[in-house]
Scaffold this motif. Structure first.
Motif, short mmCIF file in Angstrom:
data_model
loop_
_atom_site.label_atom_id
_atom_site.label_comp_id
_atom_site.label_asym_id
_atom_site.label_seq_id
_atom_site.Cartn_x
_atom_site.Cartn_y
_atom_site.Cartn_z
N SER A 56 70.25 -27.91 44.09
CA SER A 56 70.62 -28.63 45.31
C SER A 56 69.39 -29.13 46.05
CB SER A 56 71.43 -27.71 46.24
OG SER A 56 71.70 -28.34 47.48
N LEU A 57 68.35 -28.30 46.13
CA LEU A 57 67.10 -28.73 46.77
C LEU A 57 66.43 -29.85 45.98
CD1 LEU A 57 65.66 -25.24 47.78
CD2 LEU A 57 66.45 -27.03 49.33
N SER A 58 66.54 -29.80 44.67
CA SER A 58 65.97 -30.85 43.83
C SER A 58 66.65 -32.20 44.09
CB SER A 58 66.13 -30.48 42.36
OG SER A 58 65.71 -31.53 41.51
N LEU A 59 67.94 -32.19 44.34
CA LEU A 59 68.68 -33.42 44.64
C LEU A 59 68.29 -33.99 46.00
CD1 LEU A 59 72.23 -32.42 43.34
CD2 LEU A 59 70.62 -33.98 42.25
N SER A 60 67.98 -33.10 46.94
CA SER A 60 67.60 -33.55 48.29
C SER A 60 66.13 -33.94 48.38
CB SER A 60 67.90 -32.46 49.32
OG SER A 60 69.27 -32.17 49.39
N TYR A 61 65.30 -33.34 47.52
CA TYR A 61 63.85 -33.55 47.61
C TYR A 61 63.25 -33.97 46.26
CZ TYR A 61 64.28 -31.21 52.10
OH TYR A 61 64.63 -30.88 53.40
N PRO A 62 63.74 -35.07 45.67
CA PRO A 62 63.24 -35.48 44.36
C PRO A 62 61.78 -35.89 44.36
CG PRO A 62 64.65 -37.18 45.30
CD PRO A 62 64.80 -35.97 46.16
N VAL A 63 61.29 -36.48 45.45
CA VAL A 63 59.89 -36.91 45.51
C VAL A 63 58.98 -35.69 45.60
CG1 VAL A 63 58.16 -38.14 46.86
CG2 VAL A 63 60.39 -39.18 46.46
N ILE A 64 59.36 -34.70 46.40
CA ILE A 64 58.56 -33.46 46.46
C ILE A 64 58.49 -32.82 45.08
CG2 ILE A 64 58.47 -31.12 47.40
CD1 ILE A 64 57.68 -33.23 49.42
N GLU A 65 59.61 -32.78 44.38
CA GLU A 65 59.62 -32.20 43.04
C GLU A 65 58.68 -32.98 42.11
OE1 GLU A 65 62.96 -30.52 40.02
OE2 GLU A 65 63.20 -32.62 40.63
N GLY A 95 68.88 -27.14 53.30
CA GLY A 95 67.53 -27.63 53.04
C GLY A 95 66.81 -28.16 54.26
N MET A 96 67.41 -27.98 55.43
CA MET A 96 66.87 -28.55 56.67
C MET A 96 65.45 -28.08 56.97
SD MET A 96 68.31 -28.08 60.57
CE MET A 96 69.92 -28.70 60.14
N TYR A 97 65.13 -26.82 56.61
CA TYR A 97 63.85 -26.24 57.00
C TYR A 97 62.79 -26.32 55.90
CZ TYR A 97 67.10 -24.33 60.42
OH TYR A 97 68.08 -24.21 61.37
N PHE A 98 63.07 -27.10 54.88
CA PHE A 98 62.15 -27.14 53.74
C PHE A 98 60.80 -27.73 54.12
CE2 PHE A 98 61.04 -28.51 49.27
CZ PHE A 98 60.96 -27.22 48.77
N SER A 99 60.79 -28.73 54.98
CA SER A 99 59.52 -29.36 55.36
C SER A 99 58.62 -28.38 56.11
CB SER A 99 59.76 -30.62 56.21
OG SER A 99 60.44 -30.30 57.40
N SER A 100 59.18 -27.63 57.05
CA SER A 100 58.37 -26.65 57.78
C SER A 100 57.95 -25.50 56.88
CB SER A 100 59.14 -26.12 58.99
OG SER A 100 60.38 -25.57 58.62
N PHE A 101 58.78 -25.17 55.90
CA PHE A 101 58.41 -24.15 54.91
C PHE A 101 57.18 -24.60 54.12
CE2 PHE A 101 58.71 -23.10 50.37
CZ PHE A 101 58.57 -21.72 50.41
N LEU A 102 57.16 -25.87 53.71
CA LEU A 102 56.03 -26.38 52.94
C LEU A 102 54.73 -26.33 53.74
CD1 LEU A 102 57.62 -29.50 51.18
CD2 LEU A 102 57.10 -27.28 50.17
N PHE A 124 66.49 -39.20 54.74
CA PHE A 124 67.23 -40.02 53.77
C PHE A 124 68.56 -39.34 53.43
CE2 PHE A 124 63.61 -42.75 52.54
CZ PHE A 124 64.28 -43.91 52.21
N HIS A 125 68.48 -38.05 53.16
CA HIS A 125 69.68 -37.28 52.79
C HIS A 125 70.71 -37.31 53.91
CE1 HIS A 125 72.08 -34.08 51.00
NE2 HIS A 125 71.93 -33.36 52.08
N GLN A 199 73.05 -49.32 54.87
CA GLN A 199 73.82 -50.55 54.73
C GLN A 199 74.73 -50.38 53.53
OE1 GLN A 199 70.86 -53.75 54.68
NE2 GLN A 199 71.37 -54.19 56.81
N GLY A 200 76.02 -50.28 53.78
CA GLY A 200 76.94 -49.97 52.70
C GLY A 200 76.70 -48.55 52.21
N LEU A 201 76.44 -48.40 50.92
CA LEU A 201 76.18 -47.08 50.35
C LEU A 201 74.69 -46.79 50.18
CD1 LEU A 201 78.92 -47.06 47.54
CD2 LEU A 201 79.05 -46.02 49.82
N LYS A 202 73.85 -47.74 50.56
CA LYS A 202 72.41 -47.58 50.34
C LYS A 202 71.67 -47.35 51.65
CE LYS A 202 68.36 -49.85 48.29
NZ LYS A 202 67.82 -51.10 47.70
N THR A 203 70.83 -46.32 51.66
CA THR A 203 69.99 -46.06 52.81
C THR A 203 68.71 -46.87 52.69
OG1 THR A 203 70.86 -43.83 53.14
CG2 THR A 203 68.70 -44.31 54.10
#
Length: 259
Positions: A56-65, A95-102, A124-125, A199-203
Motif C-alpha cells: 500500500s505504501l509503495s502505491l502511494s509513494y512510487p517515486v520514493i521507492e 501513509g500520512m506520516y511517511f514524510s515526517s518519518f523519512l 497527489f494521493h 481534472q477528470g481522473l488525472k491529478t
C-alpha cells in the motif's frame, strides 16, 4: 477462552513484535500448535500483514521507492508500519506520516529532499481521492452586486505545498517518459511553490510564483476576495489578479464562491 477484543489486541501485538519467540507470542495459548509452533503460525500472519501494508505504501509513494530502491524501501517501511499501524482496513488513508518519518529515519537523513518529495506524493494521493466538484457558475457571479463581499472556494482536489527543494523536477524526472536534460540543484535554495488539482481522473501539478501561491492560500484560509488581493499584492504589487482569477476558474482550481 480469551475474549475477542483481547484476541485482536494480541494478534496485532504479535504482528508487530519483530522476531517472535515462545515468550513473546501472546496468541500462543489460543492456537492449535500440534503441527506448527505458535511463533511459526503468527510469523506467517506477521509477514503477510507487513507485506500487504508495504505494498500500500509503495502505491502511494512510487517515486520514493524508485529513489531509494525497492529492497531498501521495503526495509524502511517496516519500522514505519510498526510505529504507525493502520487504524482501519481502508488503506486509502494510510501513509500520512511517511514524510515526517523519512525526515527522522537515520539512514536517509542525508537525503534532505526525500521528506518533501514524500509530502508531494501524499498530496497527489489525496487529490486523486477527493470528491468531484461542479462547474463554476459564471452566470451567478455576473449577477453579484459590486457591494457584496465575495469569498471564492477551492475545489476539494486542490492541495498546495512549498519547498526549498526542486521537488517538482525530482518527481517529473521519475515518471515514465520523463523529460531529458532537466537541470537540477539540491543546494536547498530553490523556492518552489506547487499546486495540485484534478481534472477528470488525472491529478495535475503546476508551479506558480510566490504571489499566486499566496493568492490561493488566502482563498484556502477562507479570506474574502478583497483580503485575498491584499495578501497577494503584499508579495508582488504587480500580480495580475484578473488573469489569475480567470485562469484558476478555467482550470477548475477555483470551483465556486459564497457571498
Amino acid at each position: 477462552m480469551t475474549k475477542l477484543a483481547q484476541l485482536q489486541t494480541n494478534f496485532i501485538h504479535d504482528c508487530l513484535s519483530g522476531t517472535l519467540t515462545a515468550d513473546n507470542t501472546l496468541m500462543a495459548k489460543d492456537l492449535n500448535t500440534q503441527l506448527i509452533s505458535a511463533q511459526g503460525l503468527m510469523g506467517i500472519y506477521q509477514h503477510s500483514a507487513i507485506a500487504n501494508i508495504t505494498n500500500s505504501l509503495s502505491l502511494s509513494y512510487p517515486v520514493i521507492e524508485k529513489l531509494v530502491g525497492k529492497d531498501f524501501f521495503q526495509v524502511m517501511c517496516k519500522p514505519y508500519i510498526v510505529k504507525h499501524w493502520p487504524n482501519s482496513g481502508n488503506m486509502d488513508d494510510y501513509g500520512m506520516y511517511f514524510s515526517s518519518f523519512l525526515a527522522e529515519f537515520e539512514q536517509v537523513k542525508h537525503l534532505s529532499y526525500l521528506e518533501d518529495v514524500a509530502q508531494l506524493e501524499w498530496l497527489f494521493h489525496q487529490s486523486s481521492l477527493a470528491n468531484d466538484t461542479s462547474f463554476f457558475d459564471w452566470t451567478r457571479l455576473a449577477k453579484v452586486p459590486s457591494s457584496e463581499t465575495i469569498t471564492f472556494l477551492l475545489s476539494p482536489s486542490v492541495s498546495m505545498m512549498s519547498s526549498t527543494m526542486p521537488v517538482d523536477k525530482i518527481w517529473l524526472m521519475n515518471q515514465m517518459n520523463a523529460p531529458e536534460n532537466v537541470e537540477l540543484s539540491l543546494d536547498g535554495d530553490c523556492d518552489t511553490f506547487i499546486v495540485l488539482f484534478r481534472q477528470g481522473l488525472k491529478t495535475e501539478m503546476m508551479t506558480v510564483d510566490e504571489s499566486e501561491f499566496t493568492f490561493l492560500q488566502s482563498i484556502a484560509k477562507g479570506l474574502d476576495f478583497e483580503a485575498t488581493i491584499e495578501s497577494a499584492k503584499a508579495v508582488d504589487a504587480n500580480i495580475a489578479i484578473d488573469y489569475c482569477l480567470k485562469q484558476y476558474i478555467e482550470l477548475g482550481i477555483i470551483s465556486g464562491f459564497s457571498i
